[in-house]
Write an enzyme that holds these catalytic residues in place. Structure first.
Site, PDB file in Angstrom:
ATOM      1  CB  SER A   1      -0.897  -0.016   1.251  1.00  0.00           C
ATOM      2  OG  SER A   1      -1.585   1.209   1.421  1.00  0.00           O
TER       3      SER A   1
ATOM      4  CE1 TYR B   1       4.092   7.499  11.975  1.00  0.00           C
ATOM      5  CE2 TYR B   1       4.413   9.871  12.026  1.00  0.00           C
ATOM      6  CZ  TYR B   1       4.409   8.671  11.326  1.00  0.00           C
ATOM      7  OH  TYR B   1       4.728   8.657   9.981  1.00  0.00           O
TER       8      TYR B   1
HETATM    9  P1  NAD Z   1      -0.107   2.896   4.227  1.00  0.00           P
HETATM   10  O1  NAD Z   1      -1.019   2.634   5.374  1.00  0.00           O
HETATM   11  O2  NAD Z   1      -0.717   3.187   2.898  1.00  0.00           O
HETATM   12  O3  NAD Z   1       0.939   1.690   4.080  1.00  0.00           O
HETATM   13  C1  NAD Z   1       1.516   1.043   5.188  1.00  0.00           C
HETATM   14  C2  NAD Z   1       1.690  -0.441   4.878  1.00  0.00           C
HETATM   15  O4  NAD Z   1       2.327  -1.048   6.029  1.00  0.00           O
HETATM   16  C3  NAD Z   1       0.358  -1.187   4.666  1.00  0.00           C
HETATM   17  O5  NAD Z   1       0.418  -1.982   3.503  1.00  0.00           O
HETATM   18  C4  NAD Z   1       0.216  -2.033   5.918  1.00  0.00           C
HETATM   19  O6  NAD Z   1      -0.474  -3.276   5.675  1.00  0.00           O
HETATM   20  C5  NAD Z   1       1.687  -2.278   6.270  1.00  0.00           C
HETATM   21  N1  NAD Z   1       1.826  -2.673   7.680  1.00  0.00           N
HETATM   22  C6  NAD Z   1       1.307  -2.055   8.770  1.00  0.00           C
HETATM   23  N2  NAD Z   1       1.607  -2.743   9.882  1.00  0.00           N
HETATM   24  C7  NAD Z   1       2.336  -3.820   9.485  1.00  0.00           C
HETATM   25  C8  NAD Z   1       2.921  -4.907  10.165  1.00  0.00           C
HETATM   26  N3  NAD Z   1       2.802  -5.057  11.501  1.00  0.00           N
HETATM   27  N4  NAD Z   1       3.601  -5.835   9.443  1.00  0.00           N
HETATM   28  C9  NAD Z   1       3.705  -5.720   8.097  1.00  0.00           C
HETATM   29  N5  NAD Z   1       3.155  -4.722   7.386  1.00  0.00           N
HETATM   30  C10 NAD Z   1       2.475  -3.779   8.080  1.00  0.00           C
HETATM   31  O7  NAD Z   1       0.800   4.120   4.711  1.00  0.00           O
HETATM   32  P2  NAD Z   1       2.053   4.926   4.065  1.00  0.00           P
HETATM   33  O8  NAD Z   1       1.748   6.352   4.249  1.00  0.00           O
HETATM   34  O9  NAD Z   1       2.399   4.429   2.729  1.00  0.00           O
HETATM   35  O10 NAD Z   1       3.163   4.556   5.141  1.00  0.00           O
HETATM   36  C11 NAD Z   1       4.438   4.058   4.807  1.00  0.00           C
HETATM   37  C12 NAD Z   1       5.484   4.675   5.728  1.00  0.00           C
HETATM   38  O11 NAD Z   1       5.609   6.060   5.423  1.00  0.00           O
HETATM   39  C13 NAD Z   1       5.151   4.593   7.214  1.00  0.00           C
HETATM   40  O12 NAD Z   1       6.296   4.179   7.945  1.00  0.00           O
HETATM   41  C14 NAD Z   1       4.793   6.023   7.583  1.00  0.00           C
HETATM   42  O13 NAD Z   1       5.074   6.328   8.917  1.00  0.00           O
HETATM   43  C15 NAD Z   1       5.684   6.793   6.618  1.00  0.00           C
HETATM   44  N6  NAD Z   1       5.226   8.177   6.426  1.00  0.00           N
HETATM   45  C16 NAD Z   1       4.046   8.424   5.790  1.00  0.00           C
HETATM   46  C17 NAD Z   1       3.595   9.751   5.647  1.00  0.00           C
HETATM   47  C18 NAD Z   1       2.292  10.076   4.970  1.00  0.00           C
HETATM   48  O14 NAD Z   1       1.875  11.249   5.006  1.00  0.00           O
HETATM   49  N7  NAD Z   1       1.612   9.130   4.340  1.00  0.00           N
HETATM   50  C19 NAD Z   1       4.367  10.798   6.139  1.00  0.00           C
HETATM   51  C20 NAD Z   1       5.562  10.500   6.783  1.00  0.00           C
HETATM   52  C21 NAD Z   1       5.982   9.186   6.920  1.00  0.00           C
END
Ligand code: NAD
Length: 269
Positions: free
Chosen positions: A18, A156
């Site tokens: 995702s 977080y």
């Molecule tokens: P998202 O929710 O779209 O994707 C996260 C993915 O991690 C999902 O597919 C979920 O199934 C997987 N996941 C969650 N818990 C898990 C576990 N225990 N074991 C295996 N897989 C697991 O979110 P995203 O925004 O793409 O997040 C990705 C990274 O980016 C995260 O670490 C998040 O903190 C970081 N991030 C995102 C943003 C933002 O604005 N979206 C900003 C800063 C940092």
């Protein structure tokens, strides 16, 4: 410095089913890498892995809950056995939390740390020898919350600061081997992260999210991350507001705390 290429390299992406992780699988795959997608969401993983395979990308899917050291070890061993090693490990799987400290159960902190911090630690520990041997790279998808405070997200932010300490220190230990660590600090990116944010009681929160500035797309973020990886950058801060926030937090930290809290305060009212 010579640009790093990813053709035939083995790229492992946790949280690859995702958002930013999936976009990275697509981008690294388009650059010719072999992709190991690691995620606990089996249905999304199978769906997205099939789509990558249809584009001619060599992929492997690994159902793995990164909070389990045993599952992380088994997933990385399977990848090393199947693809021969690990050149790039993207520690990306993550969850977030939105709730005031006073209302947040300790179990929420434990859960956020288990996924964001220990998940990355377990995968890195399992892959590090192969990464060093292949002079590879670890990419850590941190957050601005890893380098500056973030209102309403104490758990977080703590997990992302912990990642920052671990991985910048690790970089100093492995630099002489030719292996590298790149930290990514995205601003707000449009993904499923916020729709799954935990509230103080550990259930998905229904509180609306405030944000600063326009959200970027995961595809654009992945383009920039891959370009920075080619150059083996140390730190990549994403989005215009993210970059501005990063510099204000560096130059005037208390001013940053005030502005940021004012922008996000309405989330907890
Ligand atoms: P998202 O929710 O779209 O994707 C996260 C993915 O991690 C999902 O597919 C979920 O199934 C997987 N996941 C969650 N818990 C898990 C576990 N225990 N074991 C295996 N897989 C697991 O979110 P995203 O925004 O793409 O997040 C990705 C990274 O980016 C995260 O670490 C998040 O903190 C970081 N991030 C995102 C943003 C933002 O604005 N979206 C900003 C800063 C940092």
């Amino acid at each position: 410095m010579k640009k790093q290429t990813f053709r035939n390299k083995v790229v492992v992406v946790t949280g690859g089913a995702s958002g930013i992780g999936l976009a990275l699988c697509q981008k690294f795959g388009a650059m010719g890498a072999k992709i190991a997608m690691v995620d606990m969401d089996k249905d999304a993983l199978t769906r997205e892995q099939n789509l990558l395979a249809q584009r001619g990308i060599t992929t492997m899917e690994l159902v793995c809950d990164v909070t389990s050291q045993t599952q992380c070890r088994a997933a990385i061993d399977t990848i090393i056995h199947g693809f021969g090693g690990v050149d790039v490990l993207v520690n990306n799987a993550g969850i977030t939390q939105r709730s005031a400290f006073v209302d947040t159960h300790i179990s929420v902190y434990q859960k956020v740390m288990a996924v964001n911090f220990f998940g990355s630690l377990y995968c890195t520990k399992a892959a590090i020898n192969s990464i060093i041997q292949r002079k590879g790279m670890i990419i850590v998808n941190e957050s601005l919350a890893g380098v500056a405070p973030l209102y309403g997200r104490t758990g977080y932010s703590a997990s992302k600061h912990a990642l920052h300490g671990l991985f910048t220190s690790l970089r100093t230990e492995i630099r002489s081997t030719g292996a590298h660590v790149m930290i990514v600090a995205p601003g707000f990116i449009q993904t499923n992260l916020q729709t799954r944010a935990l509230g103080g009681d550990g259930r998905i929160t229904t509180r609306p999210q405030s944000r600063m500035g326009r959200q970027d797309t995961a595809a654009h973020a992945a383009d920039l991350i891959c370009r920075a990886a080619e150059q083996r950058k140390n730190l990549l801060v994403l989005t215009p507001v993210g970059k501005m926030a990063y510099w204000i937090s560096r130059i005037a930290p208390v001013l940053y705390e005030r502005i940021m809290a004012r922008q996000l305060r309405s989330e907890l009212i």
